[in-house]
Design a protein around this motif. Structure first.
Motif, PDB file in Angstrom:
ATOM      1  N   LYS A 126      -5.963  -2.928  -6.783  1.00  0.00           N
ATOM      2  CA  LYS A 126      -5.913  -3.798  -7.959  1.00  0.00           C
ATOM      3  C   LYS A 126      -4.582  -4.550  -8.019  1.00  0.00           C
ATOM      4  N   SER A 127      -3.742  -4.345  -7.022  1.00  0.00           N
ATOM      5  CA  SER A 127      -2.335  -4.742  -7.147  1.00  0.00           C
ATOM      6  C   SER A 127      -1.932  -5.946  -6.299  1.00  0.00           C
ATOM      7  N   PRO A 128      -1.260  -6.925  -6.911  1.00  0.00           N
ATOM      8  CA  PRO A 128      -0.687  -8.043  -6.157  1.00  0.00           C
ATOM      9  C   PRO A 128       0.427  -7.624  -5.203  1.00  0.00           C
ATOM     10  N   LEU A 129       0.903  -6.385  -5.293  1.00  0.00           N
ATOM     11  CA  LEU A 129       1.940  -5.915  -4.376  1.00  0.00           C
ATOM     12  C   LEU A 129       1.507  -6.033  -2.921  1.00  0.00           C
ATOM     13  N   ILE A 130       0.221  -6.091  -2.674  1.00  0.00           N
ATOM     14  CA  ILE A 130      -0.275  -6.214  -1.300  1.00  0.00           C
ATOM     15  C   ILE A 130       0.266  -7.478  -0.625  1.00  0.00           C
ATOM     16  N   GLU A 131       0.670  -8.472  -1.423  1.00  0.00           N
ATOM     17  CA  GLU A 131       1.230  -9.707  -0.848  1.00  0.00           C
ATOM     18  C   GLU A 131       2.462  -9.417   0.002  1.00  0.00           C
ATOM     19  N   ARG A 132       3.192  -8.361  -0.324  1.00  0.00           N
ATOM     20  CA  ARG A 132       4.375  -7.998   0.457  1.00  0.00           C
ATOM     21  C   ARG A 132       4.041  -7.792   1.923  1.00  0.00           C
ATOM     22  N   ASP A 133       2.823  -7.319   2.201  1.00  0.00           N
ATOM     23  CA  ASP A 133       2.445  -6.948   3.563  1.00  0.00           C
ATOM     24  C   ASP A 133       1.579  -7.996   4.249  1.00  0.00           C
ATOM     25  N   ILE A 134       1.594  -9.225   3.736  1.00  0.00           N
ATOM     26  CA  ILE A 134       0.766 -10.267   4.326  1.00  0.00           C
ATOM     27  C   ILE A 134       1.100 -10.474   5.804  1.00  0.00           C
ATOM     28  N   ASP A 135       2.362 -10.284   6.172  1.00  0.00           N
ATOM     29  CA  ASP A 135       2.727 -10.486   7.577  1.00  0.00           C
ATOM     30  C   ASP A 135       1.957  -9.536   8.490  1.00  0.00           C
ATOM     31  N   ILE A 136       1.852  -8.257   8.095  1.00  0.00           N
ATOM     32  CA  ILE A 136       1.107  -7.284   8.895  1.00  0.00           C
ATOM     33  C   ILE A 136      -0.391  -7.555   8.806  1.00  0.00           C
ATOM     34  N   LEU A 137      -0.875  -7.795   7.593  1.00  0.00           N
ATOM     35  CA  LEU A 137      -2.306  -8.031   7.390  1.00  0.00           C
ATOM     36  C   LEU A 137      -2.775  -9.263   8.157  1.00  0.00           C
ATOM     37  N   LYS A 138      -1.937 -10.280   8.203  1.00  0.00           N
ATOM     38  CA  LYS A 138      -2.297 -11.508   8.919  1.00  0.00           C
ATOM     39  C   LYS A 138      -2.456 -11.232  10.411  1.00  0.00           C
ATOM     40  N   GLU A 139      -1.548 -10.417  10.955  1.00  0.00           N
ATOM     41  CA  GLU A 139      -1.647 -10.075  12.371  1.00  0.00           C
ATOM     42  C   GLU A 139      -2.877  -9.208  12.635  1.00  0.00           C
ATOM     43  N   MET A 140      -3.167  -8.275  11.714  1.00  0.00           N
ATOM     44  CA  MET A 140      -4.373  -7.457  11.857  1.00  0.00           C
ATOM     45  C   MET A 140      -5.617  -8.333  11.794  1.00  0.00           C
ATOM     46  N   ALA A 141      -5.597  -9.343  10.918  1.00  0.00           N
ATOM     47  CA  ALA A 141      -6.764 -10.211  10.743  1.00  0.00           C
ATOM     48  C   ALA A 141      -7.076 -11.004  12.005  1.00  0.00           C
ATOM     49  N   THR A 142      -6.069 -11.356  12.772  1.00  0.00           N
ATOM     50  CA  THR A 142      -6.328 -12.105  14.008  1.00  0.00           C
ATOM     51  C   THR A 142      -7.110 -11.264  15.008  1.00  0.00           C
ATOM     52  N   ARG A 143      -7.102  -9.942  14.813  1.00  0.00           N
ATOM     53  CA  ARG A 143      -7.839  -9.021  15.695  1.00  0.00           C
ATOM     54  C   ARG A 143      -9.034  -8.386  14.983  1.00  0.00           C
ATOM     55  N   ASN A 144      -9.421  -8.959  13.841  1.00  0.00           N
ATOM     56  CA  ASN A 144     -10.547  -8.419  13.054  1.00  0.00           C
ATOM     57  C   ASN A 144     -10.352  -6.940  12.728  1.00  0.00           C
ATOM     58  N   LEU A 145      -9.153  -6.583  12.291  1.00  0.00           N
ATOM     59  CA  LEU A 145      -8.828  -5.187  12.028  1.00  0.00           C
ATOM     60  C   LEU A 145      -8.661  -4.868  10.546  1.00  0.00           C
ATOM     61  N   VAL A 146      -8.849  -5.840   9.640  1.00  0.00           N
ATOM     62  CA  VAL A 146      -8.587  -5.526   8.240  1.00  0.00           C
ATOM     63  C   VAL A 146      -9.501  -6.318   7.315  1.00  0.00           C
ATOM     64  N   HIS A 147      -9.859  -5.669   6.229  1.00  0.00           N
ATOM     65  CA  HIS A 147     -10.584  -6.321   5.132  1.00  0.00           C
ATOM     66  C   HIS A 147     -10.060  -5.740   3.828  1.00  0.00           C
ATOM     67  N   VAL A 148      -9.838  -6.600   2.823  1.00  0.00           N
ATOM     68  CA  VAL A 148      -9.253  -6.185   1.541  1.00  0.00           C
ATOM     69  C   VAL A 148     -10.227  -6.466   0.408  1.00  0.00           C
ATOM     70  N   ASP A 149     -10.514  -5.429  -0.393  1.00  0.00           N
ATOM     71  CA  ASP A 149     -11.306  -5.586  -1.611  1.00  0.00           C
ATOM     72  C   ASP A 149     -10.400  -5.476  -2.827  1.00  0.00           C
ATOM     73  N   PHE A 150     -10.602  -6.370  -3.799  1.00  0.00           N
ATOM     74  CA  PHE A 150      -9.940  -6.254  -5.092  1.00  0.00           C
ATOM     75  C   PHE A 150     -10.954  -5.804  -6.129  1.00  0.00           C
TER      76      PHE A 150
END
Length: 377
Positions: A126-150
């Motif tokens: 539920k938290s906008p704090l996840i924005e802090r980790d966009i750098d990691i999430l973005k790299e994971m996304a290029t490899r289809n390794l992450v999905h985020v639900d709010f």
């Protein structure tokens, strides 16, 4: 904050549980026990008893598994977990981005390990704090390794302030979804738990914003609480809406208080209509005739097959009986570890494989001890 050491961290989900049929993840981990968001409808508050505390301490005391990162690295090096090829979920009994994460950064450390090891991950927050980790999430996304639900189940801010007192306003969640979208990160909205009256009033706005935010789907879930927890929530709702007879929306006959079936079906049908109107895929774990989307949770092309995949298999072989061997051959085309097939065999041979599909004419027979299913006209 309480600190305790743990002997293990990764947890395999019970093979015969509902997750086998409806969710793509097969493992979870929780390095925080307790959650300062303090959501009054949360079922996980009873996990506090595992550390000698009471459910009412859930939002007050956070227990950190202080050696979690060390344990996680060791577990991932073991043969059993090296063979695991499924998705791991963050956010089952706590929000991985609750305020203490800003100080401790354990979620970020976990994501770094998952990225390094190529582990696909789903996150619920539920938290906008996840924005802090966009750098990691973005790299994971290029490899289809992450999905985020709010989690966004209604939009009444006064209600949020009493039911979710430690969370940020809904508008901040939508803005974070937009930022994740702009960075190529797959997202969804979890409309859970449905709050009768309030969810219905907000639903069209939620679906419209979901469209704007580019989410892959919306997923709906419902309240299941013990009586005392329900009474607390009802009292809070009546404090801002004293004339509302909330009990009429719920069934009290079982061990837990749940929404009445007709109430669940009506809001599911309404969500289906809005899904079609706005072009936002809709998935649900019941009343499946109203789903409009696929259960691939956004990006995971390499996952375990779910119950809907087997329904599609029957549909491609309509009016023909299929056996367990056919199901196993089909499942071999997915990314399954060996333990999956024992669960598949259990479900296939029980009467629970397609018991959620009452709207379909799926017939079952046993021939020479071989359980077979057919989707008939």
């Amino acid at each position: 904050m309480i600190k305790e050491e743990c002997k293990s961290l990764l947890y395999r989900i019970r093979p015969q549980g509902p997750v086998f049929k409806f969710y793509p993840h097969r493992a979870t981990l929780n390095y925080y026990i307790g959650c300062s968001h303090g959501c009054k409808y949360c079922y996980a508050c009873y996990t506090m008893k595992n550390i000698g505390l009471e459910p009412e301490d859930f939002a007050k005391e956070i227990c950190l598994k202080s050696n979690a990162i060390e344990v996680l690295n060791k577990e991932l090096g073991k043969k059993a977990w090296k063979a695991y090829s499924g998705i791991t979920h963050l956010g089952t009994i706590q929000d991985p981005y609750q305020p203490i994460e800003l100080e401790l950064g354990y979620t970020r450390k976990v994501l770094e390990i998952f990225l390094e090891n190529g582990i696909p991950t789903t996150i619920l927050t539920k938290s906008p704090l996840i924005e802090r980790d966009i750098d990691i999430l973005k790299e994971m996304a290029t490899r289809n390794l992450v999905h985020v639900d709010f989690s966004i189940a209604y939009l009444n801010e006064m209600l949020r302030s009493i039911l979710e007192p430690g969370t940020q306003p809904f508008e901040e969640r939508f803005r974070t979804l937009e930022k994740l979208r702009d960075n190529g990160i797959s997202t969804g909205i979890f409309i859970n738990p449905v709050i009768p009256v309030y969810t219905g009033k907000s639903l069209e706005k939620i679906i419209a914003r979901a469209k704007d935010c580019g989410v892959k789907y919306v997923l709906m879930g419902f309240i299941h609480l013990i009586g005392s927890r329900y009474k607390e929530m009802r009292g809070l709702i009546n404090s801002i809406n004293p004339s509302l007879n909330y009990d009429k929306y719920f069934n009290f006959s079982g061990r837990r208080v749940v929404m009445e079936k007709n109430a669940r079906m009506e809001i599911t049908k309404y969500t289906n209509q809005l899904s079609v109107k706005y072009g936002v895929p809709f998935i649900t774990t019941e009343f499946h005739q109203y789903k409009t989307g696929d259960y691939n949770f956004g990006v995971f092309t390499h996952r375990h097959p779910l119950i809907f995949d087997y329904v599609d298999l029957l549909a491609r072989n309509k009016n023909k009986y299929l056996g367990l061997d056919d199901a196993i051959e089909f499942a071999n085309g997915f990314n399954c570890e060996k333990s999956y097939f024992s669960s598949l065999k259990w479900y296939w041979n029980s009467e629970k494989m397609f018991n959620d599909m009452e709207h379909l004419n799926i017939q079952r027979r046993v021939e020479n001890d071989n359980v077979q299913y057919m989707l008939a006209d």
